[in-house]
Design a protein around this motif. Structure first.
Motif, PDB file in Angstrom:
ATOM      1  N   ASP A 171     -38.515 -20.768 -20.551  1.00 51.71           N
ATOM      2  CA  ASP A 171     -37.389 -19.854 -20.371  1.00 51.71           C
ATOM      3  C   ASP A 171     -36.165 -20.548 -19.787  1.00 51.71           C
ATOM      4  N   GLY A 172     -36.164 -21.866 -19.780  1.00 51.99           N
ATOM      5  CA  GLY A 172     -35.026 -22.610 -19.245  1.00 51.99           C
ATOM      6  C   GLY A 172     -34.432 -23.536 -20.283  1.00 51.99           C
ATOM      7  N   ALA A 173     -33.194 -23.947 -20.056  1.00 53.34           N
ATOM      8  CA  ALA A 173     -32.514 -24.857 -20.977  1.00 53.34           C
ATOM      9  C   ALA A 173     -31.721 -25.884 -20.183  1.00 53.34           C
ATOM     10  N   LEU A 174     -31.561 -27.054 -20.794  1.00 48.48           N
ATOM     11  CA  LEU A 174     -30.835 -28.158 -20.175  1.00 48.48           C
ATOM     12  C   LEU A 174     -29.939 -28.804 -21.212  1.00 48.48           C
ATOM     13  N   GLN A 175     -28.626 -28.682 -21.026  1.00 56.47           N
ATOM     14  CA  GLN A 175     -27.678 -29.378 -21.901  1.00 56.47           C
ATOM     15  C   GLN A 175     -27.376 -30.734 -21.292  1.00 56.47           C
ATOM     16  N   VAL A 176     -27.427 -31.794 -22.085  1.00 56.99           N
ATOM     17  CA  VAL A 176     -27.222 -33.150 -21.575  1.00 56.99           C
ATOM     18  C   VAL A 176     -26.144 -33.853 -22.374  1.00 56.99           C
ATOM     19  N   GLN A 177     -25.389 -34.714 -21.686  1.00 58.73           N
ATOM     20  CA  GLN A 177     -24.367 -35.512 -22.356  1.00 58.73           C
ATOM     21  C   GLN A 177     -24.082 -36.761 -21.542  1.00 58.73           C
ATOM     22  N   PRO A 178     -24.103 -37.940 -22.201  1.00 61.41           N
ATOM     23  CA  PRO A 178     -23.777 -39.196 -21.505  1.00 61.41           C
ATOM     24  C   PRO A 178     -22.299 -39.544 -21.652  1.00 61.41           C
ATOM     25  N   PHE A 179     -21.738 -40.141 -20.597  1.00 56.44           N
ATOM     26  CA  PHE A 179     -20.348 -40.549 -20.603  1.00 56.44           C
ATOM     27  C   PHE A 179     -20.243 -41.999 -20.125  1.00 56.44           C
ATOM     28  N   ALA A 180     -19.169 -42.660 -20.540  1.00 54.22           N
ATOM     29  CA  ALA A 180     -18.879 -43.998 -20.033  1.00 54.22           C
ATOM     30  C   ALA A 180     -18.369 -43.880 -18.601  1.00 54.22           C
ATOM     31  N   GLU A 191     -18.198 -48.417  -9.824  1.00 55.01           N
ATOM     32  CA  GLU A 191     -18.431 -47.214  -9.032  1.00 55.01           C
ATOM     33  C   GLU A 191     -18.847 -46.049  -9.920  1.00 55.01           C
ATOM     34  N   GLY A 192     -19.514 -45.063  -9.310  1.00 54.61           N
ATOM     35  CA  GLY A 192     -19.924 -43.871 -10.027  1.00 54.61           C
ATOM     36  C   GLY A 192     -18.821 -42.829 -10.045  1.00 54.61           C
ATOM     37  N   ILE A 193     -19.001 -41.805 -10.869  1.00 54.86           N
ATOM     38  CA  ILE A 193     -17.959 -40.786 -11.019  1.00 54.86           C
ATOM     39  C   ILE A 193     -18.470 -39.377 -10.743  1.00 54.86           C
ATOM     40  N   TRP A 194     -19.767 -39.224 -10.409  1.00 49.79           N
ATOM     41  CA  TRP A 194     -20.326 -37.888 -10.250  1.00 49.79           C
ATOM     42  C   TRP A 194     -19.652 -37.111  -9.128  1.00 49.79           C
ATOM     43  N   ALA A 195     -19.351 -37.740  -8.003  1.00 52.83           N
ATOM     44  CA  ALA A 195     -18.706 -37.050  -6.887  1.00 52.83           C
ATOM     45  C   ALA A 195     -17.353 -36.485  -7.310  1.00 52.83           C
ATOM     46  N   GLY A 215     -25.994 -34.429 -12.095  1.00 54.83           N
ATOM     47  CA  GLY A 215     -25.443 -35.663 -12.634  1.00 54.83           C
ATOM     48  C   GLY A 215     -26.046 -36.885 -11.968  1.00 54.83           C
ATOM     49  N   VAL A 216     -26.129 -37.956 -12.730  1.00 53.25           N
ATOM     50  CA  VAL A 216     -26.654 -39.224 -12.207  1.00 53.25           C
ATOM     51  C   VAL A 216     -25.774 -40.359 -12.730  1.00 53.25           C
ATOM     52  N   ASP A 217     -25.354 -41.230 -11.821  1.00 51.36           N
ATOM     53  CA  ASP A 217     -24.567 -42.402 -12.195  1.00 51.36           C
ATOM     54  C   ASP A 217     -25.491 -43.569 -12.509  1.00 51.36           C
ATOM     55  N   GLY A 218     -25.238 -44.233 -13.642  1.00 50.60           N
ATOM     56  CA  GLY A 218     -25.995 -45.407 -14.037  1.00 50.60           C
ATOM     57  C   GLY A 218     -25.074 -46.602 -14.198  1.00 50.60           C
ATOM     58  N   PRO A 219     -25.587 -47.714 -14.717  1.00 46.22           N
ATOM     59  CA  PRO A 219     -24.753 -48.903 -14.923  1.00 46.22           C
ATOM     60  C   PRO A 219     -23.766 -48.698 -16.075  1.00 46.22           C
ATOM     61  N   MET A 221     -14.968 -48.844 -23.593  1.00 46.39           N
ATOM     62  CA  MET A 221     -14.756 -47.402 -23.548  1.00 46.39           C
ATOM     63  C   MET A 221     -14.051 -47.059 -22.251  1.00 46.39           C
ATOM     64  N   ALA A 222     -13.161 -46.086 -22.320  1.00 53.79           N
ATOM     65  CA  ALA A 222     -12.493 -45.620 -21.111  1.00 53.79           C
ATOM     66  C   ALA A 222     -13.454 -44.773 -20.291  1.00 53.79           C
ATOM     67  N   PRO A 223     -13.370 -44.832 -18.971  1.00 52.77           N
ATOM     68  CA  PRO A 223     -14.224 -43.974 -18.142  1.00 52.77           C
ATOM     69  C   PRO A 223     -14.104 -42.513 -18.548  1.00 52.77           C
ATOM     70  N   ARG A 224     -15.249 -41.852 -18.624  1.00 52.82           N
ATOM     71  CA  ARG A 224     -15.384 -40.443 -18.988  1.00 52.82           C
ATOM     72  C   ARG A 224     -15.367 -40.195 -20.486  1.00 52.82           C
TER      73      ARG A 224
END
Length: 251
Positions: free
Chosen positions: A98-107, A112-116, A166-170, A208-211
């Motif tokens: 009964d749950g759903a998760l939409q996912v999308q990766p960004f540059a 540094e990370g961008i989640w904050a 959100g999770v920041d990766g390399p 790629m440009a960030p985001r």
């Protein structure tokens, strides 16, 4: 006397320079020794993972969508929205129970990370719409739990709950939006959180440009893979994986 002193100063300066070079070389050696021989997740011991951090992305019945490998689970449905003209994937939603998760990766930037920063912008946008957004600590770190006013099918006002994770990766950032039961009952999110952690992101080497969204594509069909398997009618043609998820393509 003056010339003799100058020579002594030059000698002292040369010694100091040599010693500085030696210290710099020792520091570099220490850095090399401290660096692991193989890439390891920094702050993501349980995922999601970068392609360089896994031996084989196909493990676990993962499906190749280009910019990420999605894991398979019993009963999982993957809903893919693609542009009808370009076949470009614009949204990927994992539905389980009964749950759903939409996912999308960004540059993202290398340093540094961008989640904050992204959280701040999401909160501002939702608040502007008259909704609420609270930062809380969840299983994937800091997340946003939101409630947005929407108009129901019968014309009445309703509230749409959602959780932004959100999770920041390399050089990448993976965003998820939990809806359904996982948004209203956070204690029921274990399976979807496990799916999110099991995703493998493929950043690629292109500039790629960030985001910028990392490009995704539809999964390969048996015909694309060169397999001599009969094509099935309807959505079955997009399910070439015996134990993988059920994939529904939405044009």
């Amino acid at each position: 006397m003056f010339r003799k002193k100058r020579q002594q100063d030059d000698d002292d300066g040369a010694v100091d320079a040599v010693e500085a070079d030696d210290l710099a070389a020792e520091d570099a050696d220490d850095d090399d020794a401290a660096e692991p021989e193989s890439p390891r997740p920094a702050g993501r011991p349980d995922g999601p993972f970068d392609l360089a951090e896994v031996d084989d992305p196909t493990t676990g019945g993962r499906v190749d969508l280009g910019g990420m490998w999605l894991p398979g689970r019993p009963g999982l449905e993957v809903r893919i929205e693609a542009d009808q003209e370009t076949a470009e994937v614009v949204a990927v939603t994992l539905v389980l129970g009964d749950g759903a998760l939409q996912v999308q990766p960004f540059a993202a930037p290398r340093s540094e990370g961008i989640w904050a920063e992204v959280r701040t912008e999401i909160r501002a946008g939702i608040t502007k719409q008259g909704g609420t957004a609270d930062e809380v600590e969840g299983p994937l770190g800091t997340e946003l739990r939101t409630r947005v006013p929407v108009r129901a099918a019968d014309g009445t006002q309703a509230v749409q709950p959602a959780r932004f994770v959100g999770v920041d990766g390399p050089r990448w950032f993976l965003r998820g939006v939990l809806t359904g039961e996982a948004a209203t009952r956070p204690e029921s999110d274990a399976d979807l959180v496990d799916l999110f952690r099991d995703i493998v992101v493929v950043r690629g080497d292109e500039a790629m440009a960030p985001r910028d969204p990392i490009p995704l594509h539809l999964p390969a069909t048996p015909a694309d893979a060169g397999e001599d398997e009969p094509e099935a009618d309807g959505g079955d043609e997009l399910k070439p994986f015996e134990r993988g998820p059920e994939i529904t393509e939405i044009r």
